[in-house]
Design a protein around this motif. Structure first.
Motif, mmCIF file in Angstrom:
data_model
loop_
_atom_site.group_PDB
_atom_site.id
_atom_site.type_symbol
_atom_site.label_atom_id
_atom_site.label_comp_id
_atom_site.label_asym_id
_atom_site.label_seq_id
_atom_site.Cartn_x
_atom_site.Cartn_y
_atom_site.Cartn_z
ATOM 1 N N UNK A 24 0.807 -1.229 0.000
ATOM 2 C CA UNK A 24 0.000 0.000 0.000
ATOM 3 C C UNK A 24 0.832 1.268 0.000
ATOM 4 N N UNK A 25 2.129 1.185 0.137
ATOM 5 C CA UNK A 25 2.932 2.393 0.255
ATOM 6 C C UNK A 25 4.180 2.349 -0.591
ATOM 7 N N UNK A 26 4.965 3.422 -0.462
ATOM 8 C CA UNK A 26 6.211 3.578 -1.195
ATOM 9 C C UNK A 26 7.192 2.513 -0.743
ATOM 10 N N UNK A 27 7.983 1.932 -1.630
ATOM 11 C CA UNK A 27 8.107 2.249 -3.059
ATOM 12 C C UNK A 27 7.324 1.316 -3.984
ATOM 13 N N UNK A 28 6.599 0.323 -3.412
ATOM 14 C CA UNK A 28 5.907 -0.640 -4.270
ATOM 15 C C UNK A 28 4.635 -0.048 -4.868
ATOM 16 N N UNK A 29 3.968 0.808 -4.119
ATOM 17 C CA UNK A 29 2.770 1.478 -4.620
ATOM 18 C C UNK A 29 2.978 2.984 -4.480
ATOM 19 N N UNK A 30 3.169 3.658 -5.593
ATOM 20 C CA UNK A 30 3.462 5.089 -5.565
ATOM 21 C C UNK A 30 2.633 5.800 -6.615
ATOM 22 N N UNK A 31 1.901 6.831 -6.251
ATOM 23 C CA UNK A 31 1.188 7.612 -7.275
ATOM 24 C C UNK A 31 2.163 8.264 -8.244
ATOM 25 N N UNK A 32 1.687 8.458 -9.461
ATOM 26 C CA UNK A 32 2.534 9.040 -10.495
ATOM 27 C C UNK A 32 2.982 10.449 -10.121
ATOM 28 N N UNK A 33 2.137 11.174 -9.419
ATOM 29 C CA UNK A 33 2.495 12.548 -9.050
ATOM 30 C C UNK A 33 3.655 12.590 -8.055
ATOM 31 N N UNK A 34 3.772 11.540 -7.211
ATOM 32 C CA UNK A 34 4.864 11.521 -6.237
ATOM 33 C C UNK A 34 6.207 11.210 -6.878
ATOM 34 N N UNK A 35 6.204 10.641 -8.078
ATOM 35 C CA UNK A 35 7.456 10.340 -8.765
ATOM 36 C C UNK A 35 7.941 11.505 -9.615
ATOM 37 N N UNK A 36 7.047 12.399 -9.988
ATOM 38 C CA UNK A 36 7.433 13.562 -10.796
ATOM 39 C C UNK A 36 7.938 14.664 -9.867
ATOM 40 N N UNK A 37 9.124 14.454 -9.350
ATOM 41 C CA UNK A 37 9.708 15.349 -8.354
ATOM 42 C C UNK A 37 10.479 16.450 -9.069
ATOM 43 N N UNK A 38 10.406 17.641 -8.521
ATOM 44 C CA UNK A 38 11.183 18.760 -9.040
ATOM 45 C C UNK A 38 12.531 18.782 -8.327
ATOM 46 N N UNK A 39 13.603 18.609 -9.106
ATOM 47 C CA UNK A 39 14.958 18.463 -8.582
ATOM 48 C C UNK A 39 15.745 19.727 -8.885
ATOM 49 N N UNK A 40 16.581 20.122 -7.937
ATOM 50 C CA UNK A 40 17.493 21.243 -8.145
ATOM 51 C C UNK A 40 18.608 20.799 -9.080
ATOM 52 N N UNK A 41 18.802 21.501 -10.170
ATOM 53 C CA UNK A 41 19.789 21.082 -11.165
ATOM 54 C C UNK A 41 21.211 21.466 -10.806
ATOM 55 N N UNK A 42 21.420 22.099 -9.664
ATOM 56 C CA UNK A 42 22.751 22.507 -9.257
ATOM 57 C C UNK A 42 23.085 23.935 -9.598
ATOM 58 N N UNK A 43 22.226 24.605 -10.372
ATOM 59 C CA UNK A 43 22.438 26.000 -10.745
ATOM 60 C C UNK A 43 21.307 26.896 -10.242
ATOM 61 N N UNK A 44 20.440 26.351 -9.386
ATOM 62 C CA UNK A 44 19.325 27.124 -8.870
ATOM 63 C C UNK A 44 18.039 26.946 -9.642
ATOM 64 N N UNK A 45 18.069 26.259 -10.799
ATOM 65 C CA UNK A 45 16.860 26.009 -11.581
ATOM 66 C C UNK A 45 16.301 24.633 -11.250
ATOM 67 N N UNK A 46 15.138 24.326 -11.813
ATOM 68 C CA UNK A 46 14.467 23.068 -11.517
ATOM 69 C C UNK A 46 14.513 22.134 -12.722
ATOM 70 N N UNK A 47 14.513 20.833 -12.418
ATOM 71 C CA UNK A 47 14.413 19.773 -13.422
ATOM 72 C C UNK A 47 13.367 18.798 -12.913
ATOM 73 N N UNK A 48 12.334 18.555 -13.694
ATOM 74 C CA UNK A 48 11.252 17.655 -13.296
ATOM 75 C C UNK A 48 11.513 16.260 -13.839
#
Length: 698
Positions: free
Chosen positions: A319-343
């Motif tokens: 019922x929970x992470x990581x075997x059952x994960x909604x798609x929205x929880x995997x589309x994480x916004x990551x810091x690219x190292x320059x202050x911008x975002x990478x989804x």
């Protein structure tokens, strides 16, 4: 203070399970008025309470965790230290001074607090985790006269004998661990009587040394008066060692407070090995293997590839992470190292064949309802595209499938992350330039499609048996430089296979061939894929063995494959030896397999070993000058070729002793001979001869 194991910040985050909470540690023995613990997991909507627990009069066990708080003399507070971590504090709400005249709120006995506490983490009225604390706190014994400004005038110890109690630094105050201090009361001495300062520091003057002439006994040897030391007792070896006749005042002592753990500091630019952060300054995590266990929230390091498998026992649908994960929880916004975002871009891949992902064990219950679990995450494969010190893109290939849970089901999930520069995977080297011990051997396959010489990297492998050790489920492990190894697996052979020896030989040959899918091996640890001088051809050889196939037996089975690697040291860089590979040989050993029939018409099976090994051979750099004809023929005094070595009879004064210059060893040897002669002249035998000579002359 409570006895706790120190934790690093990354380990706190990695051991947190997003679906449950747990106290770390779960049991504390407290000897001070302040207690600290960590609550790891999903701490949202979690309430804390503390109460005093007592053993049951019937069973003797402690009361079970409860979400009802009780009245205690402790104050419970908490603070958030991360997304999934909560620091819990307990402080004793009373003083620890021993009761005396005109004192209230004090300790009537030396053992002031002796109780068992239980801290419960509750979600509503349900206890999720509990912390058990055994508090055993003694009262503070404070002196009546504060000694912060006291001074003790000590005479000049250079000219006066050592005092009777040198550890008595402070006047009219008990000094800790100084058992000879007259200012210490009986109760204070009991606190450290087993930890008194030893020797002269604690006023315990040692006995007369054995080398003193005054320590001579009746059983002393004959040479004792000649070599003993004559020194008056006033010549104390500790004279002038401690003080210089100056006034010694107390100084502020350093504080031994426990350091406060802070949140990870986000770096401005990513570097190799630094953690990757999300846009809200949280660690970007992927399930990984750590300390033999699968950790759900393990940080991802920049430019560090990994691939792990996690085995999970299922009795019902996850019922929970990581075997059952909604798609929205995997589309994480990551810091690219320059202050911008990478989804993170998620690509779903449906898996229909679950072979290799799950296996069903025997169920204890005879009739179990089958549960269909849909959209279960079977594999999460991340690809990080990078350029310079930043991340340009992240793609996640999620393999999902439908599993059936009927009793006990073993599910094997896979997680990986690779860092790609453009379209190519970042290649990790095994040295710079020479090989490092314990790093994988770099092999390669020539790319014949390109017009120029080019090598595609691969690896040399050995068998890595898992589970039952069968070749059907065995995995491969890379050959590590300078580490000899032998491994194998068991191949299941039926009686029908023994009647088709050619097919059996080809089957075993294919298994062994998959271990070494290469034509070249890199000479150095950082080879260039397009430089031919950085690569060596692999020499494949077979051990010839003539054997004919018979009834129930098959010959010339390549059951063993052995890898010989010759290496040598080419030089030193920053104190590290640089090792290169000189030659490599792969030899297959052929053997005959004979099937043992048990009788009957039943189709029988038998297990035969299929093995692999590797041996590293060091080539010496300097073999020395060639031996002369005299050294080859005249072997009487050759210590390497005879059991009796006459030149080493007087080893320290010969050229074979290289611990120091020959002149020094010869001088020391002559001095030793002189001392032996002197001892013999002054000893008992010479005295008896002299007495006999004197008596005969009279």
């Amino acid at each position: 203070m409570p006895k706790m194991v120190p934790h690093f910040l990354f380990l706190l985050f990695s051991l947190t399970d997003a679906q449950t909470v747990v106290f770390q540690p779960s049991y504390i023995i407290a000897t001070g008025p302040r207690i600290t613990a960590l609550l790891l997991g999903n701490t949202k909507d979690i309430t804390l309470n503390v109460r005093t627990v007592l053993p049951s009069d019937v069973t003797g066990n402690l009361d079970p965790p409860s979400c009802k708080a009780g009245e205690t003399q402790w104050i419970l507070t908490s603070e958030l230290v991360g997304q999934n971590a909560l620091r819990v504090h307990l402080r004793l709400n009373r003083t620890l001074q021993l009761c005396g005249e005109n004192k209230t709120d004090c300790c009537p006995k030396t053992l002031c607090v002796l109780e068992t506490l239980q801290v419960s983490a509750c979600a509503g009225d349900t206890s999720q985790a509990s912390l058990l604390i055994q508090a055993k706190i003694y009262a503070l014994l404070l002196p009546d006269n504060p000694g912060s400004d006291n001074k003790t005038v000590i005479p000049n110890q250079v000219y006066e004998p050592l005092g009777s109690c040198p550890c008595d630094f402070t006047d009219r105050t008990c000094d800790i661990r100084c058992c000879c201090d007259k200012d210490c009361s009986t109760e204070e001495l009991k606190l450290f009587e087993s930890h008194c300062l030893p020797g002269p520091f604690g006023g315990q003057i040692s006995q007369v040394p054995d080398y003193q002439c005054s320590a001579q006994k009746e059983d002393s040897p004959d040479w004792f008066p000649f070599l003993c030391v004559l020194s008056p007792p006033e010549n104390n070896p500790y004279l002038g060692l401690f003080y210089h006749g100056e006034e010694i005042s107390t100084k502020p002592r350093p504080s031994f407070k426990k350091p406060i753990l802070s949140a990870p500091i986000q770096v401005d630019i990513y570097r190799q090995g630094s953690p990757i952060f999300t846009l809200n300054n949280q660690l970007f995590t992927i399930p990984q293997m750590a300390l033999g266990h699968c950790v759900h929230n393990a940080p991802v390091a920049f430019l560090e590839n990994f691939s792990f498998k996690c085995v999970t026992m299922l009795r019902s649908c996850p019922t929970g992470y990581p075997l059952q994960t909604p798609l929205s929880d995997l589309r994480i916004q990551v810091n690219n190292g320059q202050g911008d975002e990478v989804t993170v871009v998620v690509i779903d891949k449906l898996v229909e064949d679950l072979t290799g992902f799950m296996s069903t064990g025997e169920s204890v219950i005879t009739s179990v309802m089958v549960q269909e679990c849909q959209n279960v995450n079977l594999a999460l494969d991340y690809k990080f595209f990078w350029k310079g010190n930043s991340i340009t893109n992240i793609t996640l290939t999620r393999s999902i499938g439908t599993i059936s849970v009927n009793g006990n089901v073993t599910l094997t999930t896979r997680y990986s992350a690779v860092f790609l520069s453009g379209e190519f995977m970042g290649e990790s080297n095994s040295g710079n330039p020479g090989y490092q011990v314990g790093r994988p051997i770099i092999a390669g396959i020539e790319d014949t499609q390109s017009g120029t010489f080019s090598v595609q990297r691969t690896s040399l492998n050995l068998w890595k048996p898992v589970n039952e050790g069968l070749c059907l489920t065995a995995e491969k492990q890379p050959v590590l430089f300078a580490e000899n190894s032998t491994s194998g697996c068991l191949l299941t052979v039926t009686s029908d296979d023994m009647s088709q020896c050619d097919i059996l030989r080809n089957k075993v040959y294919s298994l062994q061939e998959n271990l070494i899918p290469a034509m070249y091996v890199a000479k150095i640890g950082n080879p260039n894929s397009q430089t031919k001088t950085d690569w060596l051809n692999i020499d494949f050889m077979n051990t010839s063995k003539t054997s004919e196939d018979g009834h129930g037996s098959c010959g010339e089975i390549p059951s063993h494959i052995h890898i010989h690697i010759w290496s040598f040291v080419t030089g030193m860089i920053d104190g590290n030896a640089q090792r290169n590979i000189q030659s490599i040989q792969v030899r297959s050993t052929l053997s005959t397999w004979t099937f043992e029939f048990g009788g009957g018409d039943i189709r029988e099976t038998q297990l035969f070993p299929v093995t692999s090994s590797v041996t590293f051979i060091d080539i010496p750099i300097n073999t020395g000058p060639p031996k002369t004809r005299f050294q080859i023929n005249f072997t009487e005094y050759d210590c390497n070729r005879n059991d009796v070595c006459w030149p080493q009879l007087v080893f320290p004064v010969t050229k074979y002793y290289t611990g120091e210059p020959h002149s020094q060893s010869l001088a020391k040897g002559l001095i030793l001979v002189f001392l032996l002669i002197t001892a013999s002249l002054l000893g008992t035998p010479w005295m008896q001869i002299r007495q006999a000579w004197n008596s005969s002359s009279l």
